[in-house]
Design a protein around this motif. Sequence first.
Motif: not given
Length: 254
Positions: A49-57, A94-104
Amino acid sequence: MYTGFNLKGIIIGNNAISKKGWKSLFEEQKTEIRSALDKYITKDGVIDGHLIQEDWFPEVKADIFISHSHNDEQLAINLACWLYDTFELVAFVDSCVWGYANELLKKIDDKYCWKATKDVYDYGKRNCSTSHVHMMLMTALNKMIDKTECVFFLDTENSVLFKDIGNKTLSPWIYGEIEITRTIQKRRPKRPILRSFSYDQILEKAQDANEPLKVQYPLNIGHFKVINNDTLNQWKATNTTGMEALDKLYKITL
């Protein structure tokens, strides 16, 4: 974080294409995550989970965090462009950089929660996956708010409801962001400024269903200084940039 401002009735022209290229600041920050989830699975079959957070957020460098309703995303972007063009201040939307939550979340759900025999997602597993992704995003939000100097809250009819009985919000994200600003340690900038003053809170980002679940939260934004278009015009007239511009804003709102 040092302080927060409650922006009421703010009208910013459509500067979504910033003259100085605000959006380009985040292009390098946007992670090109299109690979398989296997990248994050350890030898023991556990997701890192930490690696995912670093990559996606990923964390980004910004001066101001703009807390806003999902329905006010364009207003937040317009404000961010105006701040960058006028004062060379970098605002984080945040939505301009972290717009990946639903995709993830869909990637995880497709792999771990799908019940092929019934052609549906497993309800219990979906609850678990959603809690993990939202916790990753919430942790990233905490870090960003803590690292920025100011929080600007867009006080609109989309974010604040029921003003006649006290401010309320239907957004758990706005509620969370504001509570973060109330509880994190406040830090004065190392550069000299006039004097310290009261600070405070914010959050938002949930998705609506066809039959939306509505849960209201108290929205205590009394620790934010109220500013409006007149304040922004007065601030712009100072003709300053960078941290000097923020210091001028603090002086104007004392």
